[in-house]
Design an enzyme around this catalytic site. Structure first.
Site, mmCIF file in Angstrom:
data_model
loop_
_atom_site.group_PDB
_atom_site.id
_atom_site.type_symbol
_atom_site.label_atom_id
_atom_site.label_comp_id
_atom_site.label_asym_id
_atom_site.label_seq_id
_atom_site.Cartn_x
_atom_site.Cartn_y
_atom_site.Cartn_z
ATOM 1 N N ARG A 291 0.859 -1.185 0.000
ATOM 2 C CA ARG A 291 0.000 0.000 0.000
ATOM 3 C C ARG A 291 0.895 1.234 0.000
ATOM 4 O O ARG A 291 1.503 1.581 1.012
ATOM 5 C CB ARG A 291 -0.919 -0.015 1.228
ATOM 6 C CG ARG A 291 -1.611 1.310 1.477
ATOM 7 C CD ARG A 291 -2.684 1.222 2.540
ATOM 8 N NE ARG A 291 -2.245 0.698 3.810
ATOM 9 C CZ ARG A 291 -1.602 1.389 4.758
ATOM 10 N NH1 ARG A 291 -1.277 2.654 4.554
ATOM 11 N NH2 ARG A 291 -1.280 0.825 5.906
ATOM 12 N N HIS A 295 -3.697 4.221 4.703
ATOM 13 C CA HIS A 295 -4.763 3.223 4.798
ATOM 14 C C HIS A 295 -6.079 3.819 4.310
ATOM 15 O O HIS A 295 -6.772 3.230 3.488
ATOM 16 C CB HIS A 295 -4.905 2.747 6.239
ATOM 17 C CG HIS A 295 -6.054 1.823 6.461
ATOM 18 N ND1 HIS A 295 -6.076 0.538 5.976
ATOM 19 C CD2 HIS A 295 -7.234 2.005 7.102
ATOM 20 C CE1 HIS A 295 -7.221 -0.046 6.312
ATOM 21 N NE2 HIS A 295 -7.942 0.819 6.988
ATOM 22 N N TYR A 304 4.237 5.520 11.270
ATOM 23 C CA TYR A 304 4.544 4.138 11.640
ATOM 24 C C TYR A 304 5.398 3.387 10.616
ATOM 25 O O TYR A 304 5.733 2.228 10.834
ATOM 26 C CB TYR A 304 3.249 3.355 11.898
ATOM 27 C CG TYR A 304 2.238 3.364 10.769
ATOM 28 C CD1 TYR A 304 2.372 2.531 9.660
ATOM 29 C CD2 TYR A 304 1.132 4.225 10.812
ATOM 30 C CE1 TYR A 304 1.453 2.536 8.636
ATOM 31 C CE2 TYR A 304 0.195 4.237 9.785
ATOM 32 C CZ TYR A 304 0.354 3.388 8.706
ATOM 33 O OH TYR A 304 -0.567 3.403 7.687
#
Length: 396
Positions: A291, A295, A304
């Site tokens: 990805r 998200h 993160y």
């Protein structure tokens, strides 16, 4: 005889024997680890070169019929899907959509698997399968109504055999399994495919779907797009074995495919669908991809994950990979890419104008179709809400 005396009578091994045993154990562990190394079905390298080896030989027949025109078509699908996706992201940033889940980086997994489907196959998506929707003929503008808050889906699932988006994580795998069991009972030779992510594989619904599909030999393909991150949780916090190997515990095969290789995704999905149609039951396909974006538009991936990680995956970009192949093989020229760029911009403009002109829904429609024959409490709530709205029209 005591335990102590028994132990005292056991022959002692020499240190050399111990070392030999230790070395043997290490060799056995190394061999086991080597045997368990994750496979990866790949037909196009990141540089765009064709790959034909013993590892992918089983899947090569499933793309033997692919022509240069087909390859250009797959490239066009990915480019236009990415353009639509980027436009939707921009519209959300401008306040035109409430939320958007980008597929950036996952185009090959979706287009490859989507183009493997027959018209009579049925698709159960999550909320990110914009490329699959494109392959099923769902107008991109119809995908945006729910995210704008003007409808609950925007298309008739039976018109395209493409179910409405599912926000609840993993529940669509159970829906797909039940539908596939019905297909088998009807004696049809069509197949069902369910899409989900690596994070969803930890949900109970997905594991229950695996159990039911295996026991009832349902003609379903579980297509997991392992994009490495379940929101902010990496795959190592989701599983201790490669995801595709989980299928063995349920009694059906699993395959890991290069999710950034559109040709490999097409071949492996065709293979899995044919298994289902022959009555050989379910298959788990793990599309190993990434990805590239957030998200959803409410997420900040910089909190993160490292920039170096994204950069490494950018070098495996699915669109650039196929473009390199098309140029090297002479199957496309600069005129083709220029024309596609113009088509891409037209699509972006159409999507932008369509979203901004979407009419607001009928405010009272929320009370419709709750019960087949009406309900006293719903009638009461409808009347109260109508009176509330009317109070604003009286000049208050």
């Amino acid at each position: 005889m005591t335990v102590e005396s028994t132990a005292a009578r056991k022959p002692r091994r020499s240190s050399g024997t111990k070392r030999a045993a230790g070395a043997s154990t290490r060799k056995t562990a190394a061999a086991a680890q080597s045997a368990a190394e994750p496979q990866l079905v790949q037909l196009l390298t990141p540089e765009g070169d064709r790959v034909e080896t013993a590892d992918n030989a089983e899947f090569l027949p499933y793309v033997e019929d692919i022509t240069a025109e087909d390859l250009r078509g797959l490239y066009r699908d990915m480019v236009l899907t990415r353009r639509f996706d980027s436009e939707a992201t921009s519209l959300q940033r401008q306040g035109e959509l409430g939320l958007w889940a980008s597929l950036l980086g996952q185009e090959a997994a979706q287009i490859g698997s989507g183009r493997a489907l027959r018209d009579d196959d049925y698709v159960f998506p999550t909320y990110r399968e914009h490329g699959v929707a494109w392959c099923r003929g769902v107008d991109p503008t119809n995908l945006l109504g729910m995210f704008r808050g003007v409808n609950h889906g925007g298309w008739d699932p039976n018109s395209n055999n493409f179910h409405l988006y599912t926000i609840v994580i993993g529940s669509q795998t159970l829906h797909a399994t039940g539908y596939a069991m019905g297909v088998a009972k009807d004696g049809a030779d069509s197949a069902v495919i369910a899409y989900f992510g690596d994070g969803a594989s930890s949900q109970g619904d997905v594991n229950e779907a695996f159990t039911f599909s295996a026991v009832y030999n349902a003609p379903v393909v579980f297509f997991c797009q392992n994009n490495q991150w379940a929101i902010s949780e990496p795959t190592e916090r989701q599983m201790r074995v490669p995801l595709y190997q989980r299928a063995a515990g349920f009694g059906f095969p699993g395959v890991r495919v290069d999710g950034n290789d559109v040709l490999a995704c097409l071949a492996v999905t065709r293979w899995a669908l044919e298994r289902a149609r022959r009555g050989e039951g379910p298959t788990l396909v793990e599309a190993f991809t990434y990805r590239m974006g957030a998200h959803t538009t409410s997420d900040d991936p910089t909190r993160y994950r490292r920039d170096e990680e994204r950069a490494a995956w950018e070098a495996k970009d699915p669109i650039e990979r196929l473009k390199a192949h098309l140029l090297a093989s002479g199957d496309a020229d600069e005129a083709f890419f220029a024309e596609l760029e113009q088509e891409s911009e037209k699509l972006g403009k159409r999507v932008r104008e369509a979203v901004r002109s979407m009419p607001d829904p009928d405010t009272m429609a929320i009370f419709e179709n709750v019960y087949a024959d009406g309900h006293a409490l719903v009638d009461e709530e409808r009347a109260e809400f109508a009176a509330y709205l009317a109070s604003f029209e009286e000049g208050h």
